[in-house]
Design an enzyme around this catalytic site. Structure first.
Site, PDB file in Angstrom:
ATOM      1  N   ASP A 221       0.828  -1.217   0.000  1.00 35.18           N
ATOM      2  CA  ASP A 221       0.000   0.000   0.000  1.00 35.18           C
ATOM      3  C   ASP A 221       0.856   1.259   0.000  1.00 35.18           C
ATOM      4  O   ASP A 221       2.077   1.206   0.163  1.00 35.18           O
ATOM      5  CB  ASP A 221      -0.955  -0.007   1.208  1.00 35.18           C
ATOM      6  CG  ASP A 221      -0.255  -0.335   2.528  1.00 35.18           C
ATOM      7  OD1 ASP A 221       0.993  -0.365   2.540  1.00 35.18           O
ATOM      8  OD2 ASP A 221      -0.945  -0.553   3.529  1.00 35.18           O
TER       9      ASP A 221
ATOM     10  N   ASN B 220      -7.256  -2.819  14.226  1.00 38.22           N
ATOM     11  CA  ASN B 220      -8.653  -3.114  13.870  1.00 38.22           C
ATOM     12  C   ASN B 220      -8.723  -4.310  12.902  1.00 38.22           C
ATOM     13  O   ASN B 220      -9.773  -4.587  12.338  1.00 38.22           O
ATOM     14  CB  ASN B 220      -9.335  -1.890  13.240  1.00 38.22           C
ATOM     15  CG  ASN B 220      -8.654  -1.443  11.957  1.00 38.22           C
ATOM     16  OD1 ASN B 220      -7.700  -2.068  11.511  1.00 38.22           O
ATOM     17  ND2 ASN B 220      -9.153  -0.368  11.374  1.00 38.22           N
TER      18      ASN B 220
ATOM     19  N   HIS C 112      -6.935  -4.662  10.062  1.00 35.30           N
ATOM     20  CA  HIS C 112      -6.670  -4.413   8.636  1.00 35.30           C
ATOM     21  C   HIS C 112      -5.350  -5.047   8.197  1.00 35.30           C
ATOM     22  O   HIS C 112      -4.413  -5.172   8.972  1.00 35.30           O
ATOM     23  CB  HIS C 112      -6.756  -2.928   8.272  1.00 35.30           C
ATOM     24  CG  HIS C 112      -5.644  -2.042   8.721  1.00 35.30           C
ATOM     25  ND1 HIS C 112      -5.872  -0.774   9.212  1.00 35.30           N
ATOM     26  CD2 HIS C 112      -4.302  -2.194   8.750  1.00 35.30           C
ATOM     27  CE1 HIS C 112      -4.712  -0.202   9.502  1.00 35.30           C
ATOM     28  NE2 HIS C 112      -3.748  -1.056   9.240  1.00 35.30           N
TER      29      HIS C 112
ATOM     30  N   GLU D 221      -9.586  -1.842   5.420  1.00 37.47           N
ATOM     31  CA  GLU D 221     -10.229  -1.577   6.698  1.00 37.47           C
ATOM     32  C   GLU D 221     -11.447  -2.484   6.902  1.00 37.47           C
ATOM     33  O   GLU D 221     -12.016  -2.995   5.925  1.00 37.47           O
ATOM     34  CB  GLU D 221     -10.687  -0.111   6.728  1.00 37.47           C
ATOM     35  CG  GLU D 221      -9.567   0.906   6.598  1.00 37.47           C
ATOM     36  CD  GLU D 221      -8.774   1.122   7.885  1.00 37.47           C
ATOM     37  OE1 GLU D 221      -8.518   0.144   8.617  1.00 37.47           O
ATOM     38  OE2 GLU D 221      -8.400   2.272   8.143  1.00 37.47           O
TER      39      GLU D 221
HETATM   40  C1  GLP Z   1      -0.282   0.544   8.632  1.00 37.01           C
HETATM   41  C2  GLP Z   1       0.015  -0.313   7.411  1.00 37.01           C
HETATM   42  C3  GLP Z   1      -0.243  -1.784   7.676  1.00 37.01           C
HETATM   43  C4  GLP Z   1       0.382  -2.187   8.992  1.00 37.01           C
HETATM   44  C5  GLP Z   1      -0.224  -1.386  10.116  1.00 37.01           C
HETATM   45  C6  GLP Z   1       0.262  -1.786  11.487  1.00 37.01           C
HETATM   46  O1  GLP Z   1      -1.612   0.882   8.765  1.00 37.01           O
HETATM   47  N1  GLP Z   1      -0.723   0.068   6.262  1.00 37.01           N
HETATM   48  O2  GLP Z   1       0.287  -2.542   6.604  1.00 37.01           O
HETATM   49  O3  GLP Z   1       0.195  -3.567   9.219  1.00 37.01           O
HETATM   50  O4  GLP Z   1       0.130  -0.039   9.862  1.00 37.01           O
HETATM   51  O5  GLP Z   1       1.432  -1.118  11.823  1.00 37.01           O
HETATM   52  P1  GLP Z   1       2.364  -1.485  13.025  1.00 37.01           P
HETATM   53  O6  GLP Z   1       3.155  -2.666  12.563  1.00 37.01           O
HETATM   54  O7  GLP Z   1       3.221  -0.262  13.191  1.00 37.01           O
HETATM   55  O8  GLP Z   1       1.515  -1.788  14.184  1.00 37.01           O
END
Ligand code: GLP
Length: 240
Positions: free
Chosen positions: A67, A135, A137, A142
């Site tokens: 993404d 959440n 995702h 989402e």
């Molecule tokens: C962002 C990314 C996700 C990732 C999420 C969790 O929203 N788009 O791909 O999994 O963050 O991040 P973290 O690993 O910092 O908790």
């Protein structure tokens, strides 16, 4: 779905990096799917170490990232383009022309379609790493009423904006939209590794491993995939 519980973040990172190393060694021209967020940083650090030790090479690798935010440029240090170069690509021998990260600077619908075509033309993703939002995702898919199949433009939910605000000066600076591979895009990867660490992820890890398979907890869909390894540290596994 195989769940591997590691003693801490470092062990989780090494376990995920070892799966990538095995993939690269057995198929040097693999198509690898990368993720951002703080969780995979340790995995990338391990991969850079393995590269510097001469154990693996990225020279024939093609990469696709999950993404990218809409509304910030690639040069912005919060873009996922910047993140990937900073944590991995600038330190290994990957060919920049084989690096794919959604380009959110032009027509977004065209880019979504083109991204799917590029993945298909590359032969599909061999190994995809994903983190997980609190959440549920994956990528930026989402919670919603249905699983979205292909690369698409999403509006980020308030909870995601708040969670990601720690990387920006304030929540107001967090982009509100992103381009993300769809759930179908992720499910078409031949192998998926999900990494999660810390007690803040314990609820959602329990939900996706043991709860209902529902688009309201997007990562739960991975239970339908035939080659998924969930690698968690003890804290993230504490409610399993
Ligand atoms: C962002 C990314 C996700 C990732 C999420 C969790 O929203 N788009 O791909 O999994 O963050 O991040 P973290 O690993 O910092 O908790």
């Amino acid at each position: 779905m195989v769940v591997k519980i590691c003693k801490d973040y470092d062990e989780m990172s090494r376990a995920a990096a070892n799966i990538f190393a095995a993939q690269i060694i057995t198929k040097p021209d693999s198509v690898l799917g990368f993720a951002t967020g703080s969780t995979p940083e340790g995995t990338y650090k391990e991969l850079v170490k393995m590269y510097k030790e001469g154990l693996i090479s990225f020279k024939d690798i093609t990469s696709f990232n999950l993404d990218e935010y809409v509304g910030i440029t690639r040069e912005n240090d919060q873009s996922y383009y910047y993140f990937m170069h900073h944590h991995l690509f600038d330190h290994v021998d990957i060919n920049e022309s084989n690096v794919n990260i959604p380009n959110t600077g032009g027509n977004l619908q065209d880019e979504c379609m083109d991204y799917e075509h590029r993945i298909k033309a590359a032969g599909g993703v061999d190994l995809q790493i994903v983190g997980i939002g609190n959440n549920g995702h994956i990528g930026f898919n989402e919670p919603c009423d249905n699983f979205v199949e292909n690369t698409n433009v999403v509006e980020l939910q308030q909870r995601t904006i708040e969670a990601n605000a720690r990387f920006f000066d304030s929540a107001d600076d967090v982009p509100t939209r992103a381009v993300t591979m769809g759930i179908g895009t992720i499910m078409r990867a031949r192998k998926v590794v999900l990494v999660a660490s810390g007690e803040g992820k314990a609820d959602i890890i329990r939900d996706i491993v043991k709860g209902k398979i529902t688009p309201m907890a997007p990562a739960s869909v991975l239970r339908f995939h035939n080659d998924v390894t969930v690698i968690v540290d003890k804290a993230a596994a504490s409610l399993l």
